[in-house]
Design a protein around this motif. Structure first.
Motif, PDB file in Angstrom:
ATOM      1  N   LYS A   1       1.466  11.656 -10.223  1.00 29.88           N
ATOM      2  CA  LYS A   1       0.727  12.830 -10.548  1.00 29.88           C
ATOM      3  C   LYS A   1       1.666  13.850 -10.763  1.00 29.88           C
ATOM      4  CE  LYS A   1      -3.376  13.978  -7.608  1.00 29.88           C
ATOM      5  NZ  LYS A   1      -3.873  13.737  -6.124  1.00 29.88           N
ATOM      6  N   LYS A   2       2.872  13.840 -10.300  1.00 27.74           N
ATOM      7  CA  LYS A   2       4.039  14.890 -10.338  1.00 27.74           C
ATOM      8  C   LYS A   2       4.645  14.631 -11.701  1.00 27.74           C
ATOM      9  CE  LYS A   2       8.134  16.148  -8.224  1.00 27.74           C
ATOM     10  NZ  LYS A   2       9.227  15.273  -7.817  1.00 27.74           N
ATOM     11  N   ASP A   3       5.071  13.496 -12.155  1.00 24.97           N
ATOM     12  CA  ASP A   3       6.017  13.306 -13.311  1.00 24.97           C
ATOM     13  C   ASP A   3       5.249  12.816 -14.369  1.00 24.97           C
ATOM     14  OD1 ASP A   3       7.857  14.377 -11.731  1.00 24.97           O
ATOM     15  OD2 ASP A   3       8.736  12.299 -11.210  1.00 24.97           O
ATOM     16  N   GLY A   4       4.095  12.068 -14.233  1.00 21.24           N
ATOM     17  CA  GLY A   4       3.270  11.555 -15.348  1.00 21.24           C
ATOM     18  C   GLY A   4       3.939   9.911 -15.302  1.00 21.24           C
TER      19      GLY A   4
ATOM     20  N   ALA B   1       0.826  -1.306   0.077  1.00 20.79           N
ATOM     21  CA  ALA B   1      -0.116  -0.037  -0.007  1.00 20.79           C
ATOM     22  C   ALA B   1       0.967   1.351   0.117  1.00 20.79           C
ATOM     23  CB  ALA B   1      -0.909  -0.189   1.196  1.00 20.79           C
ATOM     24  N   ILE B   2       1.885   1.237   0.738  1.00 18.33           N
ATOM     25  CA  ILE B   2       2.932   2.402   0.934  1.00 18.33           C
ATOM     26  C   ILE B   2       3.263   2.610  -0.451  1.00 18.33           C
ATOM     27  CG2 ILE B   2       4.758   3.609   2.046  1.00 18.33           C
ATOM     28  CD1 ILE B   2       4.040   2.188   4.714  1.00 18.33           C
ATOM     29  N   SER B   3       3.820   1.655  -1.031  1.00 14.17           N
ATOM     30  CA  SER B   3       4.538   1.689  -2.463  1.00 14.17           C
ATOM     31  C   SER B   3       3.717   2.367  -3.323  1.00 14.17           C
ATOM     32  CB  SER B   3       5.132   0.338  -2.863  1.00 14.17           C
ATOM     33  OG  SER B   3       6.106  -0.236  -1.920  1.00 14.17           O
ATOM     34  N   LEU B   4       2.378   2.001  -3.297  1.00 16.35           N
ATOM     35  CA  LEU B   4       1.245   2.197  -4.240  1.00 16.35           C
ATOM     36  C   LEU B   4       1.210   3.985  -4.163  1.00 16.35           C
ATOM     37  CD1 LEU B   4      -1.288  -0.418  -4.737  1.00 16.35           C
ATOM     38  CD2 LEU B   4       0.457   0.012  -6.354  1.00 16.35           C
ATOM     39  N   VAL B   5       0.872   4.183  -2.709  1.00 14.87           N
ATOM     40  CA  VAL B   5       0.536   5.634  -2.468  1.00 14.87           C
ATOM     41  C   VAL B   5       1.731   6.685  -3.148  1.00 14.87           C
ATOM     42  CG1 VAL B   5       0.453   7.351  -0.643  1.00 14.87           C
ATOM     43  CG2 VAL B   5      -0.894   5.258  -0.402  1.00 14.87           C
ATOM     44  N   ALA B   6       2.975   6.024  -2.645  1.00 13.24           N
ATOM     45  CA  ALA B   6       4.136   6.734  -3.175  1.00 13.24           C
ATOM     46  C   ALA B   6       4.401   6.925  -4.633  1.00 13.24           C
ATOM     47  CB  ALA B   6       5.461   6.086  -2.699  1.00 13.24           C
ATOM     48  N   LEU B   7       3.834   5.818  -5.424  1.00 12.50           N
ATOM     49  CA  LEU B   7       3.911   5.840  -6.786  1.00 12.50           C
ATOM     50  C   LEU B   7       2.754   6.925  -7.431  1.00 12.50           C
ATOM     51  CD1 LEU B   7       4.176   2.047  -8.288  1.00 12.50           C
ATOM     52  CD2 LEU B   7       5.406   4.177  -8.818  1.00 12.50           C
ATOM     53  N   GLY B   8       1.706   6.760  -6.707  1.00 14.77           N
ATOM     54  CA  GLY B   8       0.543   7.625  -6.960  1.00 14.77           C
ATOM     55  C   GLY B   8       0.969   8.972  -7.181  1.00 14.77           C
ATOM     56  N   ARG B   9       1.783   9.265  -6.111  1.00  7.82           N
ATOM     57  CA  ARG B   9       2.310  10.764  -5.913  1.00  7.82           C
ATOM     58  C   ARG B   9       3.241  11.202  -7.167  1.00  7.82           C
ATOM     59  NH1 ARG B   9       4.326  12.145  -0.032  1.00  7.82           N
ATOM     60  NH2 ARG B   9       4.878  13.965  -1.206  1.00  7.82           N
ATOM     61  N   ILE B  10       3.940  10.094  -7.451  1.00  4.91           N
ATOM     62  CA  ILE B  10       5.384  10.369  -8.710  1.00  4.91           C
ATOM     63  C   ILE B  10       4.282  10.468  -9.794  1.00  4.91           C
ATOM     64  CG2 ILE B  10       6.735   9.306  -9.738  1.00  4.91           C
ATOM     65  CD1 ILE B  10       7.901   7.872  -6.893  1.00  4.91           C
TER      66      ILE B  10
ATOM     67  N   ASN C   1       5.751   6.941 -17.049  1.00  7.27           N
ATOM     68  CA  ASN C   1       6.644   6.658 -17.977  1.00  7.27           C
ATOM     69  C   ASN C   1       7.237   5.364 -17.780  1.00  7.27           C
ATOM     70  OD1 ASN C   1       8.857   6.658 -15.972  1.00  7.27           O
ATOM     71  ND2 ASN C   1       8.935   9.109 -16.099  1.00  7.27           N
ATOM     72  N   GLU C   2       8.209   4.994 -18.926  1.00 10.23           N
ATOM     73  CA  GLU C   2       8.968   3.537 -18.760  1.00 10.23           C
ATOM     74  C   GLU C   2       9.537   3.427 -17.501  1.00 10.23           C
ATOM     75  OE1 GLU C   2      11.072   1.076 -21.659  1.00 10.23           O
ATOM     76  OE2 GLU C   2       9.330   2.139 -21.639  1.00 10.23           O
ATOM     77  N   ASP C   3      10.088   4.222 -16.707  1.00 12.73           N
ATOM     78  CA  ASP C   3      10.630   3.917 -15.296  1.00 12.73           C
ATOM     79  C   ASP C   3       9.663   3.610 -14.118  1.00 12.73           C
ATOM     80  OD1 ASP C   3      13.208   3.696 -16.496  1.00 12.73           O
ATOM     81  OD2 ASP C   3      13.714   5.722 -16.209  1.00 12.73           O
ATOM     82  N   ASN C   4       8.332   4.317 -14.407  1.00 13.17           N
ATOM     83  CA  ASN C   4       7.805   4.295 -13.184  1.00 13.17           C
ATOM     84  C   ASN C   4       6.367   3.471 -13.297  1.00 13.17           C
ATOM     85  OD1 ASN C   4       5.869   6.159 -14.170  1.00 13.17           O
ATOM     86  ND2 ASN C   4       6.974   7.921 -13.132  1.00 13.17           N
ATOM     87  N   ARG C   5       6.132   3.127 -14.497  1.00 10.56           N
ATOM     88  CA  ARG C   5       4.802   2.405 -14.710  1.00 10.56           C
ATOM     89  C   ARG C   5       4.838   1.016 -13.906  1.00 10.56           C
ATOM     90  NH1 ARG C   5       5.888  -1.267 -18.883  1.00 10.56           N
ATOM     91  NH2 ARG C   5       7.819  -1.063 -19.811  1.00 10.56           N
ATOM     92  N   LEU C   6       3.661   0.672 -13.658  1.00 16.62           N
ATOM     93  CA  LEU C   6       3.496  -0.661 -12.822  1.00 16.62           C
ATOM     94  C   LEU C   6       3.490  -1.994 -13.721  1.00 16.62           C
ATOM     95  CD1 LEU C   6       3.319  -0.897  -9.650  1.00 16.62           C
ATOM     96  CD2 LEU C   6       0.829  -0.856 -10.151  1.00 16.62           C
TER      97      LEU C   6
END
Lengths: 355, 355
Positions: free
Chosen positions: B108-111, B97-106, B113-118
């Protein structure tokens, strides 16, 4: 020539000429190594010095560890029947005698010269009683510290000697240890203490303030005596070690004679000087005498740091040998302490190259 | 540019790019330092990386030490009333859950991309269950080793993890430690063990052969799991750590779900999932989750060696804090162990510059 001059100054100032020579040889460019016979002679000389240093260090280690074994052995055989002060006097006398015999052989071979003649000046000889006085004061304090610490606790506090020797070595002899060598020295102290841990060791933490102060003062006295002896011996590097030993031990004889007369005059008069001596007593006297000479040799050809490492290894060796001789059990703490001491020795030698 | 290329290859190969960058900056001639903006940016980037590395390491140390304190606290409060497998499952779920929340914020900020898609490929994800399996096997073995060693003995044998991590780190990740860093690692093992010594520790020396074999196998499994996790995370340096964590923890959730169903199916069904949970249980779950994330961060931005030092320091911190919280008594062995561990940390950092 420039190097030679610097080297000799160093030799006089702090006796570190072996290390200077070593580092010079390490940093010398390849071309000059093959330029002439002199450098080759230097390498040969360095090797010879290194060999001598190793031999005296090894001798000290073996003699010190067998010394502790003899003490255990004599304790097992029963309590001391002889007067300890006569034995101490005999040790000093034997050391004097051995030095004189060694000198006699040298005189026969090389003749008497400036460096090996026994006669001396007041200027040279005036400092020789100082280590003996320091040890005397330390030994007197020893009686009082037991009011604050028990014997096993004192054994643990004695490891403060390692640190005090390092600090005084730095301050008085102005010799540098690299940072890694300092780290190694801290490890040596921690490792030796760890190796001696037993179920009662924690009691030492309850030592009252006065006990700590006395332990630190004793460590400083002992460290100072060692470092001062090195300073005396190294001050005249060309002077024959047997002459220097002779003068050191003559004062040792005097102080021990006084101690004997004060403490055991009646016993010696009534029962005789050699009363209660056994085969093992004689062995211990010979061992102490040879150890003493080995210490002087290490001071001359190596230094106090090497001496501390050597006696620490001896302590560990004694424990291992005691397993076979007396069926001692080694503790986990002993193994851990041995690992730490081994790493300390390794780091000390690695640290040397980097300073 | 040449340097950049070498650096990137290094980054991909073994993730040691921070050290390479650091040593590059140390060895760079003065003239090139002032030649342009790029080097200044590099220095800035190195500083930022160093800061991030320090923050995650500090977080891991504090979380790990408070973890041990929470365990002591919960033990004082009575035995565990809740089922441990549900708590473990909750920890993995919380981490996800924490990882997903952190990802959600990223996102929102950066869109995205290749590196942060799940979404991921089989090729990327196939290795993620392996650490979880290794830990599972190790935890199963844990039940059997107690036939040969008691719990305090097991605590001491667990220090073999330190050595196994170092050896596997060298073999699997092919990263080099300098000789001094190896010496520091041996000291870390000896120091941690010394700090844990008590009057019953010597019993561990009587461990039968099978016990030693199991302890070594468990140390290797645990070390391998850690090193393998680092390899997975570092294999794709540009991949966002939260995505990597998500996939690690998803498999963790699966394995813990199976363990829960096998061990505690009846209890959960009859008493309910959250039966016996208290405030301290919730605190422990949060603490374990955050520690787990800190471990991943340390693997990403530092390495297993830093992790081992961090958890060792945490062990010492726990003991010191316990003095104030629970009135624990510190032993002489603890002080000696702390000295050795401190020197080890110093030597590790000194040794880094010299490799």
């Amino acid at each position: 020539m420039e190097y030679r001059k610097i080297k000799d100054e160093d030799e006089v100032r702090d006796g570190a000429h072996e290390d200077v020579e070593k580092s010079f040889l390490l940093s010398v460019p390849d071309s000059s190594l093959s330029s002439g016979g002199e450098t080759r002679i230097d390498i040969h000389r360095t090797k010879a010095k290194w060999k001598r240093k190793s031999v005296v260090t090894l001798a000290l280690t073996i003699l010190t560890s067998s010394q502790a074994i003899l003490i255990v052995w004599s304790k097992r055989a029963g309590k001391y029947e002889y007067s300890v002060t006569t034995a101490n006097f005999m040790v000093e006398t034997l050391k004097c005698a051995i030095s004189l015999v060694a000198l006699g052989r040298i005189w026969k071979k090389d003749g008497v010269n400036e460096d090996n003649r026994l006669t001396t000046t007041l200027d040279e000889v005036i400092v020789y009683p100082i280590p003996a006085v320091l040890y005397l004061v330390k030994n007197l304090l020893q009686y009082y510290i037991f009011a604050y610490v028990d014997a096993p606790g004192y054994q643990i506090l004695k490891n403060l000697n390692i640190i005090s020797t390092g600090v005084l070595y730095r301050i008085i002899l102005k010799k540098r240890l690299s940072e890694i060598q300092w780290a190694a020295f801290v490890l040596l102290t921690a490792g030796c203490t760890t190796a001696q841990l037993n179920s009662n060791s924690d009691r030492v933490l309850q030592t009252p303030f006065q006990g700590w102060v006395m332990a630190i003062v004793m460590a400083l006295l002992s460290g100072f005596a060692g470092v001062y002896t090195e300073a005396i011996i190294k001050k005249r590097p060309s002077r024959n070690i047997n002459v220097q030993n002779f003068w050191l031990y003559i004062f040792g004889m005097c102080f021990n004679l006084v101690a004997m007369l004060v403490q055991d005059f009646d016993a010696v008069m009534n029962k005789g000087f050699f009363h209660g001596y056994s085969f093992i007593t004689v062995l211990m006297i010979f061992n102490h005498a040879l150890s003493g000479i080995a210490v002087s040799m290490v001071m001359k050809y190596a230094d106090n740091i090497v001496k501390v490492y050597s006696t620490s290894v001896a302590m560990l060796l004694t424990a291992v040998v005691s397993v076979f001789l007396f069926g001692f059990q080694l503790s986990l703490a002993f193994f851990l302490g041995t690992v730490v001491v081994s790493v300390a020795i390794y780091l000390h030698s690695v640290g040397k190259m980097q300073r």
